[in-house]
Motif scaffolding. Structure first.
Motif, PDB file in Angstrom:
ATOM      1  N   ILE B 323       0.802  -1.234   0.000  1.00 10.12           N
ATOM      2  CA  ILE B 323       0.000   0.000   0.000  1.00 10.12           C
ATOM      3  C   ILE B 323       0.828   1.275   0.000  1.00 10.12           C
ATOM      4  O   ILE B 323       0.279   2.362  -0.156  1.00 10.12           O
ATOM      5  CB  ILE B 323      -0.983   0.058   1.194  1.00 10.12           C
ATOM      6  CG1 ILE B 323      -0.217   0.055   2.543  1.00 10.12           C
ATOM      7  CG2 ILE B 323      -1.995  -1.075   1.125  1.00 10.12           C
ATOM      8  CD1 ILE B 323      -1.094   0.429   3.731  1.00 10.12           C
ATOM      9  N   GLY B 324       2.155   1.172   0.173  1.00 12.48           N
ATOM     10  CA  GLY B 324       2.920   2.411   0.188  1.00 12.48           C
ATOM     11  C   GLY B 324       4.377   2.182   0.506  1.00 12.48           C
ATOM     12  O   GLY B 324       4.863   1.045   0.486  1.00 12.48           O
ATOM     13  N   GLU B 325       5.073   3.309   0.814  1.00 16.17           N
ATOM     14  CA  GLU B 325       6.504   3.194   1.086  1.00 16.17           C
ATOM     15  C   GLU B 325       6.945   4.228   2.113  1.00 16.17           C
ATOM     16  O   GLU B 325       6.252   5.215   2.365  1.00 16.17           O
ATOM     17  CB  GLU B 325       7.296   3.365  -0.210  1.00 16.17           C
ATOM     18  CG  GLU B 325       7.130   4.727  -0.824  1.00 16.17           C
ATOM     19  CD  GLU B 325       7.100   4.688  -2.343  1.00 16.17           C
ATOM     20  OE1 GLU B 325       7.178   3.589  -2.913  1.00 16.17           O
ATOM     21  OE2 GLU B 325       6.966   5.771  -2.952  1.00 16.17           O
ATOM     22  N   VAL B 326       8.109   3.983   2.655  1.00 17.63           N
ATOM     23  CA  VAL B 326       8.689   4.887   3.642  1.00 17.63           C
ATOM     24  C   VAL B 326       9.630   5.845   2.903  1.00 17.63           C
ATOM     25  O   VAL B 326      10.369   5.433   2.016  1.00 17.63           O
ATOM     26  CB  VAL B 326       9.459   4.089   4.716  1.00 17.63           C
ATOM     27  CG1 VAL B 326      10.101   5.028   5.745  1.00 17.63           C
ATOM     28  CG2 VAL B 326       8.525   3.098   5.402  1.00 17.63           C
ATOM     29  N   VAL B 327       9.559   7.139   3.275  1.00 18.61           N
ATOM     30  CA  VAL B 327      10.374   8.158   2.586  1.00 18.61           C
ATOM     31  C   VAL B 327      11.139   9.014   3.592  1.00 18.61           C
ATOM     32  O   VAL B 327      10.838   9.026   4.788  1.00 18.61           O
ATOM     33  CB  VAL B 327       9.490   9.072   1.698  1.00 18.61           C
ATOM     34  CG1 VAL B 327       8.823   8.268   0.585  1.00 18.61           C
ATOM     35  CG2 VAL B 327       8.452   9.803   2.542  1.00 18.61           C
ATOM     36  N   ASN B 328      12.142   9.716   3.057  1.00 18.32           N
ATOM     37  CA  ASN B 328      12.933  10.638   3.870  1.00 18.32           C
ATOM     38  C   ASN B 328      12.169  11.918   4.188  1.00 18.32           C
ATOM     39  O   ASN B 328      12.313  12.492   5.268  1.00 18.32           O
ATOM     40  CB  ASN B 328      14.203  11.029   3.103  1.00 18.32           C
ATOM     41  CG  ASN B 328      15.421  10.330   3.655  1.00 18.32           C
ATOM     42  OD1 ASN B 328      15.569  10.187   4.862  1.00 18.32           O
ATOM     43  ND2 ASN B 328      16.295   9.881   2.767  1.00 18.32           N
ATOM     44  N   ASP B 329      11.383  12.374   3.191  1.00 20.61           N
ATOM     45  CA  ASP B 329      10.668  13.646   3.354  1.00 20.61           C
ATOM     46  C   ASP B 329       9.566  13.533   4.399  1.00 20.61           C
ATOM     47  O   ASP B 329       9.122  12.435   4.728  1.00 20.61           O
ATOM     48  CB  ASP B 329      10.045  14.063   2.015  1.00 20.61           C
ATOM     49  CG  ASP B 329      11.119  14.307   0.962  1.00 20.61           C
ATOM     50  OD1 ASP B 329      12.291  14.516   1.361  1.00 20.61           O
ATOM     51  OD2 ASP B 329      10.782  14.255  -0.239  1.00 20.61           O
ATOM     52  N   HIS B 330       9.110  14.687   4.861  1.00 18.66           N
ATOM     53  CA  HIS B 330       7.968  14.772   5.780  1.00 18.66           C
ATOM     54  C   HIS B 330       8.112  13.865   6.999  1.00 18.66           C
ATOM     55  O   HIS B 330       7.206  13.076   7.298  1.00 18.66           O
ATOM     56  CB  HIS B 330       6.655  14.411   5.057  1.00 18.66           C
ATOM     57  CG  HIS B 330       6.538  14.940   3.670  1.00 18.66           C
ATOM     58  ND1 HIS B 330       6.364  16.282   3.422  1.00 18.66           N
ATOM     59  CD2 HIS B 330       6.588  14.322   2.466  1.00 18.66           C
ATOM     60  CE1 HIS B 330       6.302  16.469   2.106  1.00 18.66           C
ATOM     61  NE2 HIS B 330       6.438  15.297   1.498  1.00 18.66           N
ATOM     62  N   PRO B 331       9.238  13.921   7.698  1.00 22.00           N
ATOM     63  CA  PRO B 331       9.378  13.017   8.845  1.00 22.00           C
ATOM     64  C   PRO B 331       8.230  13.198   9.839  1.00 22.00           C
ATOM     65  O   PRO B 331       7.838  14.322  10.150  1.00 22.00           O
ATOM     66  CB  PRO B 331      10.724  13.419   9.465  1.00 22.00           C
ATOM     67  CG  PRO B 331      11.053  14.754   8.896  1.00 22.00           C
ATOM     68  CD  PRO B 331      10.392  14.823   7.553  1.00 22.00           C
ATOM     69  N   GLY B 332       7.695  12.087  10.321  1.00 24.93           N
ATOM     70  CA  GLY B 332       6.585  12.128  11.277  1.00 24.93           C
ATOM     71  C   GLY B 332       5.214  12.241  10.634  1.00 24.93           C
ATOM     72  O   GLY B 332       4.208  12.284  11.343  1.00 24.93           O
ATOM     73  N   ARG B 333       5.176  12.291   9.282  1.00 21.74           N
ATOM     74  CA  ARG B 333       3.903  12.506   8.585  1.00 21.74           C
ATOM     75  C   ARG B 333       3.510  11.284   7.749  1.00 21.74           C
ATOM     76  O   ARG B 333       4.373  10.587   7.218  1.00 21.74           O
ATOM     77  CB  ARG B 333       4.035  13.678   7.600  1.00 21.74           C
ATOM     78  CG  ARG B 333       4.103  15.032   8.260  1.00 21.74           C
ATOM     79  CD  ARG B 333       2.730  15.482   8.663  1.00 21.74           C
ATOM     80  NE  ARG B 333       2.730  16.880   9.067  1.00 21.74           N
ATOM     81  CZ  ARG B 333       1.693  17.440   9.685  1.00 21.74           C
ATOM     82  NH1 ARG B 333       0.630  16.741   9.970  1.00 21.74           N
ATOM     83  NH2 ARG B 333       1.733  18.705  10.014  1.00 21.74           N
ATOM     84  N   VAL B 334       2.217  11.088   7.611  1.00 21.17           N
ATOM     85  CA  VAL B 334       1.702  10.095   6.672  1.00 21.17           C
ATOM     86  C   VAL B 334       0.970  10.851   5.567  1.00 21.17           C
ATOM     87  O   VAL B 334       0.124  11.701   5.850  1.00 21.17           O
ATOM     88  CB  VAL B 334       0.741   9.110   7.367  1.00 21.17           C
ATOM     89  CG1 VAL B 334       0.174   8.107   6.372  1.00 21.17           C
ATOM     90  CG2 VAL B 334       1.451   8.403   8.514  1.00 21.17           C
TER      91      VAL B 334
END
Lengths: 358, 358
Positions: B323-334
């Motif tokens: 359903i998705g992936e983990v990214v560097n940007d927007h730490p702490g945000r979904v």
């Protein structure tokens, strides 16, 4: 059939009519007495049956493939009122579970805490309870490693309820259990009885007079460590904290688990004067009143002096005393040699005398 | 001071008036959302502080001096009504705690069960609940090793509440935790969302129509075993069961714990047509609706195909999907890439949408 015939159900020997109310939960089911034992034996044990649970002890002892044993226990706490002389529901929730784990001879290491909070509970009340849990956990040297919080609507709880579960480790050399009492063993009690129950009743205003009786709530794990250290592992047979149902119920449980008789000396059982007075007024026998910081040890007669001394040297055991012995006769029974020289049976509590005492 | 002077407290910049109601427990404190996090962070964490608890995971991981780790967790269950399509409070009490232990990558072995029963509860109701616990424990292959029973007066609970605590063991090679999500990781969900919450609402008669939606309650420990077995220990980073607060709250917790961003694709998130319809009618977003038999796995991209396949081959994971992936940007945000091509923030649930859902 003529109308004057007796109804079929009235024929034959007169039997007690099955009571309708036994099909519903009543307060007595939480009493620590016969009704609760019956509920557990009939309703929880059959579906949950496994050797660990069926031991019937305060905590489950489980083997890992390691040189230690885990000891796991749980208790829900619904005491009312939340605060009373000498303690509160938070201290109770920590000490109750610490003590259950310690009663197996284990060193309690970890505890979980789960809250059921009533909508409208005042935050300062919760904070005070939580601070008290912190202090008790510090004293018991136990870590709270997991928790949960649920809230229910106003009127669906009574302030807050706390359930704790504890995990400890113990030496596999120990076989401490309610099943291990042996004829010839001595029965040692760590101090006065009934303090907790009467302190809570006082806080409810049910004594009819001002009372200075304090609950005895305390973590007993360090006392247990000292008792184990003072003798050989195989000489320590049973530890039990006489909470709901009091000393009478705890000893009856042990007499049944071990299939032995236990004989007590009435004049040796320490009861504070104020507790005795309150019990006389209320028609209670202090033997059935709850304690939260007392320990019963059943040990080989050869080490009973050492254990008694170690108990008296412990923080909460200054008034420890030898109160009786284990015998071959009357298996499953607890007997009392009274101060007037007769002997009476000390039965298990049947219903409820003090609801929500812990 | 003249009477016409403004009161001192009225001077200065206009501040929001502190809300009196925040000093009392309200239903939102049990929501799984911000208010509960706030309660935990401010009221429970400071006094209870220790490294195990502060990890903020579903269960506490503790080290013994052995080649294994113990995992300990607890949950109180206050779901209403007690029975609903697909399950009941008993099944929930077992599966909820089994899953919390399993989410750390552990094999749950032992569980404790503590009942708070309302005076007047009908015995057949209790027996049905206990039988259901038995079945769930059998399926999860877990032993109930200790228990407790308390009874409170009529009107001081709501039928019954059950608190369970679980103990499991896991390999020290695993470091699974909400803190371990890494940029580049894939987010895999084991099936449709919102089934449990909508099933319970249906049982309450709050849908306004007959619904056949079943709760998804299930023990997930065997799925977890299969996922761990299909790859290398260091490639599995996070497991989480999205219960109260739903997938949105679970992923927000992880994004915070790991200080990463998580980006989801809206069109990939499986929702049953009937659940979607119910949510639209009630104004809910299924992302916030509770699940009780779903798992989110966050794993290295290199093993995500294997993990997805292992999940689909598991009993409760047939509809698993990436359903998705983990990214560097927007730490702490979904963040959510919507079906119409825009991106929106998926925030944590603020208050209460579904009280007493578990």
């Amino acid at each position: 059939m003529k109308m004057s015939d007796p109804l079929p159900s009235m024929q034959g020997p007169v039997c007690p009519v099955p009571l309708q109310h036994t099909e519903k939960i009543v307060m007595g089911h939480g009493s620590g007495g016969k009704m609760m034992q019956d509920l557990i034996a009939k309703t929880f044990f059959p579906p949950f049956e496994n050797p660990v649970l069926m031991m019937g002890d305060d905590a489950g002892v489980v083997n890992l493939d390691h040189p230690t044993q885990l000891v796991i226990s749980t208790d829900s706490h619904v005491v009312w009122p939340l605060f009373f002389p000498g303690g509160d529901i938070g201290k109770l929730a920590i000490c109750g579970t610490v003590n259950d784990v310690a009663m197996m001879g284990a060193k309690p290491l970890y505890i979980t805490v789960s809250f059921i909070l009533e909508e409208g509970l005042e935050m300062p009340v919760l904070k005070r309870v939580v601070e008290s849990m912190k202090s008790a956990a510090l004293e018991a040297d136990i870590q709270i490693v997991a928790g949960d919080t649920k809230v229910v609507q106003k009127g669906k709880a009574d302030g807050l309820y706390i359930t704790t579960a504890g995990v400890g480790v113990r030496s596999p050399k120990l076989s401490i259990s309610g099943t291990q009492a042996k004829p010839g063993d001595k029965v040692i009690l760590s101090g006065t009885i009934g303090d907790h129950g009467i302190a809570v009743l006082g806080a409810r205003g049910e004594l009819g007079f001002e009372s200075e009786i304090q609950s005895d709530i305390a973590p007993l794990n360090k006392m247990v460590e000292a008792l184990i250290a003072c003798t050989e592992p195989e000489q320590v047979h049973v530890f039990r904290d006489p909470t709901r149902g009091g000393v009478a119920s705890a000893l009856n449980e042990i007499a049944n688990q071990s299939n032995v008789g236990i004989v007590l000396d009435e004049h040796k059982i320490p009861v504070r004067r104020a507790v005795n007075a309150a019990c006389e007024m209320l028609g209670f026998d202090p033997l059935y009143v709850a304690n939260e910081g007392k320990l019963i040890a059943i040990v080989s007669s050869s080490c009973s002096d050492d254990v008694l001394m170690a108990m008296r040297n412990s923080l909460y055991g200054e008034e420890a005393t030898l109160i009786g012995e284990v015998v071959n006769d009357h298996p499953g029974r607890v007997l009392m040699r009274t101060t007037i020289g007769s002997t009476r049976i000390v039965d298990t509590l049947s219903g409820e005398i003090l609801p929500r005492i812990c």
